[in-house]
Scaffold this motif. Structure first.
Motif, PDB file in Angstrom:
ATOM      1  N   ASN A 427     -40.597 -16.797 -56.129  1.00 11.69           N
ATOM      2  CA  ASN A 427     -40.801 -18.044 -56.867  1.00 11.69           C
ATOM      3  C   ASN A 427     -41.901 -17.961 -57.916  1.00 11.69           C
ATOM      4  OD1 ASN A 427     -38.815 -19.171 -55.295  1.00 11.69           O
ATOM      5  ND2 ASN A 427     -40.218 -20.277 -53.925  1.00 11.69           N
ATOM      6  N   TRP A 428     -42.887 -17.120 -57.678  1.00  6.12           N
ATOM      7  CA  TRP A 428     -44.016 -17.044 -58.615  1.00  6.12           C
ATOM      8  C   TRP A 428     -44.334 -15.578 -58.945  1.00  6.12           C
ATOM      9  CZ3 TRP A 428     -44.267 -20.109 -54.108  1.00  6.12           C
ATOM     10  CH2 TRP A 428     -44.083 -21.478 -54.332  1.00  6.12           C
ATOM     11  N   PRO A 429     -43.480 -14.952 -59.740  1.00  6.71           N
ATOM     12  CA  PRO A 429     -43.675 -13.532 -60.071  1.00  6.71           C
ATOM     13  C   PRO A 429     -44.904 -13.278 -60.944  1.00  6.71           C
ATOM     14  CG  PRO A 429     -41.867 -14.465 -61.349  1.00  6.71           C
ATOM     15  CD  PRO A 429     -42.243 -15.502 -60.339  1.00  6.71           C
ATOM     16  N   ARG A 430     -45.421 -14.325 -61.615  1.00  6.46           N
ATOM     17  CA  ARG A 430     -46.602 -14.128 -62.469  1.00  6.46           C
ATOM     18  C   ARG A 430     -47.873 -13.910 -61.652  1.00  6.46           C
ATOM     19  NH1 ARG A 430     -50.178 -18.277 -62.631  1.00  6.46           N
ATOM     20  NH2 ARG A 430     -49.502 -20.330 -61.828  1.00  6.46           N
ATOM     21  N   VAL A 431     -47.807 -14.285 -60.366  1.00  6.77           N
ATOM     22  CA  VAL A 431     -48.986 -14.207 -59.506  1.00  6.77           C
ATOM     23  C   VAL A 431     -49.024 -12.866 -58.793  1.00  6.77           C
ATOM     24  CG1 VAL A 431     -50.158 -15.228 -57.512  1.00  6.77           C
ATOM     25  CG2 VAL A 431     -48.985 -16.704 -59.162  1.00  6.77           C
ATOM     26  N   LYS A 432     -50.199 -12.304 -58.703  1.00  6.35           N
ATOM     27  CA  LYS A 432     -50.399 -11.087 -57.911  1.00  6.35           C
ATOM     28  C   LYS A 432     -50.700 -11.511 -56.476  1.00  6.35           C
ATOM     29  CE  LYS A 432     -53.081  -6.811 -57.547  1.00  6.35           C
ATOM     30  NZ  LYS A 432     -54.169  -5.995 -58.126  1.00  6.35           N
TER      31      LYS A 432
END
Length: 451
Positions: A427-432
């Motif tokens: 859902n949140w690929p921008r987050v590491k």
């Protein structure tokens, strides 16, 4: 081994963590025996197994007394500058009521025992000394060992005394001492005035479970780092340390009427207490790292109206001894008081409270913490859908967030953990993302990363 260069052999012997091995090496070869006397550090600790064998009718006659082994090591050494002597952790956990040991074979702060090796033997060059006593034998005997140490160890830089009942009557000044640790110590003095007076050059001070103090006051002009864990019930606590940079203050089951911190340079502060009550602190213009733990986080956070300097914030809600009605804190509260935080760590209690507030009313209020880059959280995951929704709202509200490090309790089913990891990553690929496990009383374990 005799073919190795003597300096290398001496270096190997110096790295032994337990000097019992050093005593054994003296029996191996003449070379090791000769070099062992040049070792500068002696570390000897009595194990639980040795203690039990010394009490067993079948084996006690076969066990060399612990103090005899220590004296033989010390009295035959030529240039010792560091000494650590004590009992292993299992023995420190024994209570007097459970054992009722009235002997003195492990009474290590016994001034008569210390007199055998300290004055005139190693004291002149001694830089570091640590004595960890056997509480079962020391708690009912008042020791003057601190007075003896202060009278003859004029070059001592680091001193630790643990599990003992100490007297400070007749304590001599030790202007060279820069580090002092008193852990689970009983003092008869009403305050720390004598310690403040006789140790004026302290840069590091650790007071862990020091009992018997009514209105303790730390007055140290050179102090840089302090750890103070209070478990008795003093009326007030005062720290006057104009150069203090790092402070860890834990008030366990203690509600002092007054807490005074005169520490203007403080930059790293860890505060744990049951309830803030009337607690008030002066402004810390240099505070960068703050760790808060309390049963009433909302009221404690309110005592820090100057949190604009804080960059690294850790909060946790402690379990209450009795169920009471409290006002729960929320992310808006944190944003209002600490608007410039870049790294936020949430303990299990804090994460649970925030999830509860979200479930009851969502994330409301203005957007704060615009510089927030990283959140570390400890989760129980009672309802995975609520947890996912909460994480989603946090990421939507704090758009600068780029790192999420989440630790899941070890008792959470592995299928739930896998589900949470896969849904967050998708859902949140921008987050590491970084994932780990946690459990009460154990060190956090990091398992995997995903980007």
């Amino acid at each position: 081994m005799d073919d190795l260069p003597p300096p290398l052999l001496l270096d190997i012997l110096s790295r032994l963590n337990d000097s019992t091995d050093l005593a054994r090496c003296r029996l191996v070869s003449k070379t090791l025996n000769a070099l062992s006397y040049e070792v500068r550090s002696i570390n000897l600790f009595c194990s639980f197994g040795r203690y039990m064998k010394s009490r067993s009718p079948e084996t006690k006659t076969l066990i060399t007394p612990f103090k005899t082994i220590f004296n033989n090591l010390i009295l035959s050494s030529r240039s010792v500058d560091s000494i650590s002597v004590g009992v292993r952790k299992p023995l420190r956990g024994l209570s007097y009521d459970a054992v009722e040991d009235e002997s003195d074979d492990l009474y290590l702060t016994d001034v008569n025992f210390v007199k055998e090796w300290l004055p005139g033997v190693v004291c002149e060059g001694l830089k570091s000394l640590s004595i960890s006593d056997f509480w079962v034998q020391s708690c009912w005997r008042r020791s003057e060992v601190l007075v003896l140490i202060s009278s003859c160890c004029h070059s001592l830089l680091n001193l630790e005394v643990k599990n003992s009942w100490l007297s400070v009557d007749g304590l001599s000044p030790m202007p060279a001492l820069t580090s002092l640790t008193l852990e689970f110590i009983r003092l008869d003095d009403e305050d720390l005035n004598k310690v403040n007076e006789c140790f004026p050059s302290l840069k590091v001070l650790n007071l862990i479970g020091v009992g018997g103090l009514k209105d303790p006051r730390i007055h140290q002009l050179q102090l840089k780092t302090c750890q103070w864990m209070v478990s008795n019930a003093p009326l007030s606590l005062t720290i006057h340390a104009p150069n203090l940079v790092k402070l860890k203050l834990k008030l366990k089951c203690v509600k002092p009427q007054s807490l005074v911190l005169e520490t203007p340079l403080l930059s790293d502060f860890h505060l744990s207490l049951e309830n803030a009550g009337e607690c008030g602190v002066k402004e810390f213009l240099n505070l960068k790292t703050l760790h808060l733990e309390s049963t009433g986080l909302w009221s404690l956070i309110g005592t820090f109206p100057f949190g604009r300097t804080v960059k690294n914030l850790t909060v946790d809600s402690l379990k209450q001894s009795e169920p009471v009605e409290i006002k729960r804190f929320n992310l808006e509260t944190l944003s209002n008081f600490f608007p410039n935080v870049s790294s936020l760590k949430l303990g299990p209690g804090a994460w649970s409270e925030l999830e509860t507030c979200f479930r009851l009313g969502g994330l409301e209020g203005k957007i704060g913490m615009k510089k927030l880059k990283e959140i570390t959280g400890h989760l129980m995951v009672y309802d995975i859908d609520i947890t996912i929704s909460f994480i989603s709202s946090v990421l939507d509200k704090y758009t600068s967030l780029s790192n999420m490090a989440l630790l899941i309790h070890c008792e959470v089913d592995s299928s739930i953990t896998s589900n949470l990891i896969s849904r967050c990553s998708a859902n949140w690929p921008r987050v590491k993302w970084r994932w780990g496990r946690w459990k009460e009383g154990m060190k956090d374990t990091w398992v995997c990363d995903s980007i």
